[in-house]
Write a protein that holds these residues in place. Structure first.
Motif, PDB file in Angstrom:
ATOM      1  N   ALA A  92      38.417  13.879 -12.032  1.00 24.38           N
ATOM      2  CA  ALA A  92      38.682  13.843 -13.465  1.00 24.38           C
ATOM      3  C   ALA A  92      37.787  12.776 -14.091  1.00 24.38           C
ATOM      4  N   PRO A  93      37.579  12.802 -15.420  1.00 23.29           N
ATOM      5  CA  PRO A  93      36.728  11.798 -16.065  1.00 23.29           C
ATOM      6  C   PRO A  93      37.219  10.374 -15.830  1.00 23.29           C
ATOM      7  N   GLY A  94      38.538  10.171 -15.772  1.00 25.13           N
ATOM      8  CA  GLY A  94      39.095   8.849 -15.515  1.00 25.13           C
ATOM      9  C   GLY A  94      39.777   8.812 -14.161  1.00 25.13           C
ATOM     10  N   ASN A  95      40.844   8.049 -14.050  1.00 19.64           N
ATOM     11  CA  ASN A  95      41.537   7.914 -12.777  1.00 19.64           C
ATOM     12  C   ASN A  95      42.808   8.755 -12.723  1.00 19.64           C
ATOM     13  N   THR A  96      42.792   9.887 -13.373  1.00 18.12           N
ATOM     14  CA  THR A  96      43.937  10.785 -13.345  1.00 18.12           C
ATOM     15  C   THR A  96      43.800  11.749 -12.168  1.00 18.12           C
ATOM     16  N   LYS A  97      44.783  12.616 -12.004  1.00 17.67           N
ATOM     17  CA  LYS A  97      44.756  13.520 -10.862  1.00 17.67           C
ATOM     18  C   LYS A  97      43.586  14.490 -10.985  1.00 17.67           C
TER      19      LYS A  97
END
Length: 565
Positions: A92-97
């Protein structure tokens, strides 16, 4: 990955040293890791056009060692392959699943956690227009674990039934790997033990599909630009070694309509001063090779383009346990206790890195409640005592040893700090030897070193990290071997209770700390500069960024065009 970019981390940029959501991904802190600035090589990229607008999104790192997903080990290769190929799920673009990739829906998992079923989207295609099917994954995964392939991250497949036996040679039939194509677009995987993080593991390069027709036709040359068939959002249009790589949008990519960039350019960079100059001259959009002396000043100025993000990485110094005198644990502990890591972090680096007295990143305490045991701290008096007990009082009689590292200003700074520390506190003179990235990586893999720069990055599973020190693991560069430790890892694999699992991991980490095969230095942050008109580029614990998410909001564009899908 049980990158470590090494692990899924040494490359450090390369910087954000290792793998990865995978620690075994030994992404050898690719000089690309976590702001560890340590990739190797030399060269200039001045031949690339000066008109940044014609180059799309422009960034820099060293040349990757390999673009074969089964052989990816450094972060530079990670950064490239995640854009040329796509797995079942993606970062994902960030630290999400993880988000959906080739899989059209979240995997179906059996009640016992052992059977994972993925349904593939029928619109997924290779860059030559052929459909991506379940059999492509079966072929790729079997190939990755086959000993003849020489995959650097084969042990990442350990959760899959029969993978360990195939990797160690006790099961010669690679078709016994418990993955099968139920139908054209349905893939079924049988695990050897419940692995809740498997959905993150499959986002990493070793689990990408591979085109069998390309490998069969071109052999080891199948990843050359003129031969490569990928299924990612971009294709490799040009690769001029030690100069640049050019990527263009893949028109056959299933989600091409939501990919804004038409082109991206990766400049070969292994020099922080050159990288800084290019960014100041607006010839780079993303600068991940920040000169260490610049970071403190930029932080004090609250520079609007400076970003400092935490990472799931560590930085260490490998001690070769197969070479005298590092075969003696007293010598290894003496070296560890002679290095003032507090001073290194606060006065030398000054970027916000965290001091390390253990191997696993502190982020695990916040996410999983795992707290690492503490290893030896700075104690020069005790270090001298241990060295004397090992037969080297005051450093007398200590053999000549060399610390190797890959070319980068930050790596040189750390090397010189280590050299001074050991001279002042132990009376030992350590020679320093720097080299370009590929030579360094080969030396590490061949166990050809006394002391060496190390590090890793990995997924949010402590078990993936401690697995790096299993006997015979590809990322076990120090050649640590302990039958009790290996048995402990087997117990961890079959433990589902989180509290008990954390207890066993802590026991394993404590055992490694007691043997001291590596000096924990610090847990790096990722310090970088990013142009303000770049959107879709989010903090990521493994510093993995997909070009498909990135948007360039230029003056003549509407703000709506900059939204991340």
């Amino acid at each position: 990955m049980r990158k470590l970019l090494y692990h899924r981390m040494l490359n450090a940029t390369c910087g954000r040293q290792l793998a990865t959501y995978a620690v075994t991904f030994a992404v050898i802190l690719s000089a690309a890791t976590a702001g560890c600035g340590t990739c190797g090589g030399s060269g200039s990229t001045e031949s690339v056009g000066d008109n940044i607008d014609s180059e799309g999104f422009v960034w820099g790192t060293v040349d990757p060692q390999s673009l074969d997903p089964a052989k990816v080990q450094d972060m530079a290769a990670w950064w490239v392959t995640v854009n040329l190929f796509e797995g079942l799920l993606v970062f994902a673009p960030g630290n999400t699943k993880p988000l959906l990739g080739v899989a059209k829906a979240e995997p179906s998992v059996s009640s016992d956690g052992l059977t994972w079923t993925f349904e593939l989207r029928p619109e997924a295609k290779w860059s030559d227009g052929e459909p991506v099917i379940a059999e492509d994954f079966v072929y790729a995964w079997r190939r990755a674990v086959h000993p003849e392939t020489g995959g650097k991250n084969a042990t990442d497949f350990a959760p899959i039934k029969n993978a360990d036996a195939i990797i160690n040679g006790s099961e010669p039939d690679v078709t016994k790997l418990a993955v099968r194509a139920v139908s054209t677009h349905v893939l079924e995987v049988q695990l050897a033990y419940p692995t809740p993080t498997f959905s993150r593991i499959v986002t990493t390069p070793p689990f990408f599909p591979v085109p069998k027709r390309g490998v069969d036709k071109f052999g080891d040359q199948w990843t050359r630009p003129e031969n490569l068939i990928g299924n990612g959002a971009f294709t490799l249009a040009e690769w001029k070694p030690r100069d640049h790589m050019t990527f263009i949008k893949n028109p056959h990519y299933w989600d091409a309509a939501n990919v804004q960039l038409k082109k991206s350019t990766m400049r070969h960079l292994d020099n922080e001063a050159l990288a800084w100059s290019l960014y100041q001259d607006n010839k780079l959009h993303w600068l991940n090779l920040l000169p260490v002396e610049k970071v403190g000043r930029l932080r004090s100025e609250n520079h609007p383009e400076l970003h400092v993000d935490p990472t799931l990485c560590n930085a260490t110094i490998h001690l070769n346990m197969q070479r005298t005198p590092f075969s003696d644990v007293r010598v290894r502990r003496a070296f560890t206790m002679a290095v003032d890591r507090e001073r290194l972090v606060s006065h030398i680096l000054n970027r916000g890195d965290l001091v390390a007295y253990h191997y696993l990143p502190p982020l695990f305490e916040a996410t999983l409640g795992y707290r690492s045991p503490k290893g030896p701290s700075f104690d020069p008096a005790e270090a001298r005592k241990l060295l004397a007990e090992a037969g080297f009082p005051g450093g007398k009689g200590f053999p000549s040893v060399t610390y190797i590292y890959n070319t980068y200003d930050l790596n040189r700074t750390i090397a010189e700090f280590l050299q001074r520390s050991l001279s002042e506190n132990l009376g030992i003179n350590v020679a320093l030897e720097n080299m370009e990235w590929r030579t360094f990586l080969t030396r590490i893999q061949d166990n050809d070193f006394d002391l060496a720069r190390g590090g890793a990055c990995g997924i949010e599973d402590p078990n993936e990290w401690v697995r790096n020190y299993r006997t015979g693991a590809p990322t076990n560069y120090v050649r640590f071997s302990n039958s009790g430790y290996d048995a402990l890892l087997d117990r961890i694999n079959h433990t589902n209770d989180l509290a008990e699992r954390n207890r066993l991991v802590a026991e394993a980490e404590a055992l490694v700390l007691s043997e001291n095969p590596a000096i924990p230095l610090y847990f790096p942050v990722r310090a970088y500069l990013l142009k303000p008109f770049v959107t879709g580029f989010e903090p990521q614990a493994l510093d993995v960024h997909l070009l498909k998410y990135i948007r360039l909001l230029l003056p003549d564009q509407e703000a709506t065009n900059a939204k991340t899908p």
